[in-house]
Scaffold this motif. Sequence first.
Motif, PDB file in Angstrom:
ATOM      1  N   LEU A  71      85.245 118.478  17.724  1.00 36.19           N
ATOM      2  CA  LEU A  71      84.862 119.575  16.967  1.00 36.19           C
ATOM      3  C   LEU A  71      83.761 120.262  17.691  1.00 36.19           C
ATOM      4  CD1 LEU A  71      84.966 118.049  13.531  1.00 36.19           C
ATOM      5  CD2 LEU A  71      86.772 119.418  14.493  1.00 36.19           C
ATOM      6  N   ASN A  72      83.411 121.489  17.282  1.00 33.17           N
ATOM      7  CA  ASN A  72      82.526 122.355  17.928  1.00 33.17           C
ATOM      8  C   ASN A  72      81.025 121.707  17.335  1.00 33.17           C
ATOM      9  OD1 ASN A  72      80.335 124.215  18.572  1.00 33.17           O
ATOM     10  ND2 ASN A  72      81.649 125.966  17.655  1.00 33.17           N
ATOM     11  N   PRO A  73      80.212 121.266  18.189  1.00 27.54           N
ATOM     12  CA  PRO A  73      79.135 120.520  17.931  1.00 27.54           C
ATOM     13  C   PRO A  73      78.089 121.417  17.379  1.00 27.54           C
ATOM     14  CG  PRO A  73      79.001 121.158  20.318  1.00 27.54           C
ATOM     15  CD  PRO A  73      80.439 121.526  19.924  1.00 27.54           C
TER      16      PRO A  73
ATOM     17  N   ASP B  61      77.701 131.206  21.547  1.00 27.68           N
ATOM     18  CA  ASP B  61      78.409 130.132  20.948  1.00 27.68           C
ATOM     19  C   ASP B  61      79.721 129.561  21.567  1.00 27.68           C
ATOM     20  OD1 ASP B  61      77.039 130.790  18.524  1.00 27.68           O
ATOM     21  OD2 ASP B  61      78.125 132.167  17.795  1.00 27.68           O
ATOM     22  N   ILE B  64      78.866 126.609  23.806  1.00 26.06           N
ATOM     23  CA  ILE B  64      78.635 125.490  23.027  1.00 26.06           C
ATOM     24  C   ILE B  64      79.777 124.784  22.853  1.00 26.06           C
ATOM     25  CG2 ILE B  64      77.310 124.613  20.862  1.00 26.06           C
ATOM     26  CD1 ILE B  64      75.356 126.928  21.187  1.00 26.06           C
ATOM     27  N   ARG B  65      80.874 125.661  22.037  1.00 23.55           N
ATOM     28  CA  ARG B  65      82.204 125.024  21.523  1.00 23.55           C
ATOM     29  C   ARG B  65      82.927 124.599  22.846  1.00 23.55           C
ATOM     30  NH1 ARG B  65      85.919 128.780  17.589  1.00 23.55           N
ATOM     31  NH2 ARG B  65      87.503 127.380  17.294  1.00 23.55           N
ATOM     32  N   PHE B  68      80.241 121.899  25.480  1.00 23.28           N
ATOM     33  CA  PHE B  68      79.473 120.794  24.892  1.00 23.28           C
ATOM     34  C   PHE B  68      80.407 120.147  23.708  1.00 23.28           C
ATOM     35  CE2 PHE B  68      76.382 123.460  26.872  1.00 23.28           C
ATOM     36  CZ  PHE B  68      75.644 122.353  27.874  1.00 23.28           C
ATOM     37  N   GLY B  69      81.477 121.127  23.302  1.00 26.42           N
ATOM     38  CA  GLY B  69      82.485 120.546  22.478  1.00 26.42           C
ATOM     39  C   GLY B  69      83.233 119.589  22.783  1.00 26.42           C
ATOM     40  N   ASN B  70      83.171 119.100  24.091  1.00 26.91           N
ATOM     41  CA  ASN B  70      83.808 117.999  24.791  1.00 26.91           C
ATOM     42  C   ASN B  70      83.211 116.428  24.581  1.00 26.91           C
ATOM     43  OD1 ASN B  70      86.673 118.944  26.021  1.00 26.91           O
ATOM     44  ND2 ASN B  70      85.063 120.778  26.323  1.00 26.91           N
ATOM     45  N   LEU B  71      81.904 116.844  24.399  1.00 27.56           N
ATOM     46  CA  LEU B  71      81.071 115.755  24.383  1.00 27.56           C
ATOM     47  C   LEU B  71      81.001 114.602  23.237  1.00 27.56           C
ATOM     48  CD1 LEU B  71      78.172 117.084  26.441  1.00 27.56           C
ATOM     49  CD2 LEU B  71      80.129 115.846  27.319  1.00 27.56           C
ATOM     50  N   PRO B  73      79.524 113.902  19.807  1.00 23.02           N
ATOM     51  CA  PRO B  73      78.581 114.492  18.831  1.00 23.02           C
ATOM     52  C   PRO B  73      77.404 113.462  18.632  1.00 23.02           C
ATOM     53  CG  PRO B  73      80.636 114.085  17.871  1.00 23.02           C
ATOM     54  CD  PRO B  73      80.806 113.535  19.212  1.00 23.02           C
ATOM     55  N   THR B  77      73.010 117.407  20.144  1.00 25.69           N
ATOM     56  CA  THR B  77      72.509 118.002  18.745  1.00 25.69           C
ATOM     57  C   THR B  77      72.172 119.487  19.064  1.00 25.69           C
ATOM     58  OG1 THR B  77      71.251 116.031  18.321  1.00 25.69           O
ATOM     59  CG2 THR B  77      70.779 117.981  16.827  1.00 25.69           C
ATOM     60  N   VAL B  78      72.687 120.216  18.414  1.00 23.29           N
ATOM     61  CA  VAL B  78      72.517 121.940  18.594  1.00 23.29           C
ATOM     62  C   VAL B  78      71.776 122.274  17.740  1.00 23.29           C
ATOM     63  CG1 VAL B  78      73.755 124.089  18.775  1.00 23.29           C
ATOM     64  CG2 VAL B  78      74.925 121.839  19.104  1.00 23.29           C
ATOM     65  N   SER B  80      69.994 126.106  16.433  1.00 18.10           N
ATOM     66  CA  SER B  80      70.098 127.467  16.542  1.00 18.10           C
ATOM     67  C   SER B  80      68.720 128.030  15.786  1.00 18.10           C
ATOM     68  CB  SER B  80      70.871 128.208  15.620  1.00 18.10           C
ATOM     69  OG  SER B  80      72.164 127.867  16.076  1.00 18.10           O
ATOM     70  N   LYS B  82      66.836 130.882  14.640  1.00 18.50           N
ATOM     71  CA  LYS B  82      66.604 132.393  13.963  1.00 18.50           C
ATOM     72  C   LYS B  82      65.433 132.903  13.812  1.00 18.50           C
ATOM     73  CE  LYS B  82      71.131 131.494  12.857  1.00 18.50           C
ATOM     74  NZ  LYS B  82      72.245 131.392  12.116  1.00 18.50           N
ATOM     75  N   ASN B 111      70.275 127.186  21.043  1.00 18.32           N
ATOM     76  CA  ASN B 111      70.870 128.289  20.884  1.00 18.32           C
ATOM     77  C   ASN B 111      69.875 129.300  20.256  1.00 18.32           C
ATOM     78  OD1 ASN B 111      72.499 130.453  20.326  1.00 18.32           O
ATOM     79  ND2 ASN B 111      74.037 129.418  18.908  1.00 18.32           N
ATOM     80  N   LYS B 182      80.705 137.669  11.995  1.00 17.79           N
ATOM     81  CA  LYS B 182      79.630 137.751  13.117  1.00 17.79           C
ATOM     82  C   LYS B 182      78.985 139.024  13.109  1.00 17.79           C
ATOM     83  CE  LYS B 182      81.017 134.062  16.148  1.00 17.79           C
ATOM     84  NZ  LYS B 182      80.648 133.762  17.595  1.00 17.79           N
TER      85      LYS B 182
END
Lengths: 248, 248
Positions: A71-73, B61, B64-65, B68-71, B73, B77-78, B80, B82, B111, B182
């Motif tokens: 999944l998307n981390p 985004d 990240i998807r 890093f989405g292949n690692l 979880p 850790t992500v 963001s 704001k 992010n 978005k």
Amino acid sequence: MASVKLSEISTRAPGKLDKEKTKAKTATMLAALDELQNLLYAESKHSVLIVIQGMDASGKDGVIRNVFGNLNPQGVTVQSFKAPTPLELSHDFLWRIHQHTPPKGMMQLFNRSHYEDILITRVHKLIDDDIAKKRMKAINDFEDLLVKHNHTHVLKFYLHVSKEEQHKRLEERLSDKTKQWKYNEKDFEEAKLWDVYMNMYEDCFKNCNTVPWHIIPADQNWYKEYLITEALYTLLKSLNMRYPGLKK
Amino acid sequence: MASVKLSEISTRAPGKLDKEKTKAKTATMLAALDELQNLLYAESKHSVLIVIQGMDASGKDGVIRNVFGNLNPQGVTVQSFKAPTPLELSHDFLWRIHQHTPPKGMMQLFNRSHYEDILITRVHKLIDDDIAKKRMKAINDFEDLLVKHNHTHVLKFYLHVSKEEQHKRLEERLSDKTKQWKYNEKDFEEAKLWDVYMNMYEDCFKNCNTVPWHIIPADQNWYKEYLITEALYTLLKSLNMRYPGLKK
């Protein structure tokens, strides 16, 4: 959930189940989860809390890597709960847990959880039955809060391995150089308390069932991963999520 | 880093680069990253902080998807960042950042980051040049602390898109139903400040280079993902990590 006798529940897949076909089904659902997770995040109405419990070497890390690693981390966070720190012990037992419940749009994984506060603590007689009972009530109330007040969907998984499979995996930690770092000298000591753990788990399933438990036969990774993926997929599908349009 | 003129740096891959071959290389490195990340976690000597900066719609985004989405979880850790909350604003600007730096064994993705405190804040004249200069010094000191005192390896990426590509992507947010969520009505207003942003980024690259920046041509996702995967792969390979044996 009525009384559960873990010794009567198989730790393996039904014999007739085709392994390769099941793995293909898992892969199809995992691919669909990418989009479902994106919807969860975009819509930000619901959140998902996944609690993973199980004996040492029952494959908790493997589930996290192989199911949730797809999944998307940005939308999944993992929190491992280990022995509480002095600061954590100076609060109620749900204090450190509550800080990690998922905000809307997110999935949160608990690698072990508040359930240790009525499992390992009871096995080692750190608390008595009276306190355990009070904690069970508090856990039910807490999960109810999450469910009813923040649209949190709670999936609780118990990874059900056999004593023999656990022993085999602990031996591997000793012999396999890439796994030795996971070995803890207390692992075999703890494994001797198997029957007490099973009793405490059974008591937990009986008393903390406001949100039901999924008991996952976990001796075979492919079957375990299939069942967990399916539970997550079924849940997300049932939410009928839609992409929100432009902000008003 | 000497002075950088962003307008002189291409936002695209070199024309002769083969797209399919490059994607295959990315896939090979991503597969190897699974094992490298497991080593990072097992060894727990180093940590990695990945800072992702870029204009709106520069593809943060997506990185990240898709990278890093292949690692696992459990090891990534992500966070963001704001607009800061009132509580955050009542502290120094690095307070909320420091809470999310990676412990040993972990990868942390930012992010957006502490760099917004010398970017958007300067573009909108919330701070003057004198404060900006002081913040740059503080940022350099802070990154130095992480690098020297906790074996944190910091990778800073600027996703370099062209103004035209950004405009195209913002238009897509308006027209594509799966992307409308978005869209923010201020996006096009903010995009008009392009040149001021470029100046502030150039000033940031010049003054905050204790840890060097990677300027990533980002108009094409496949090339952007290749460069970022390569930087991460090269870093982790260089650490010569080993599985620890049994605990003493």
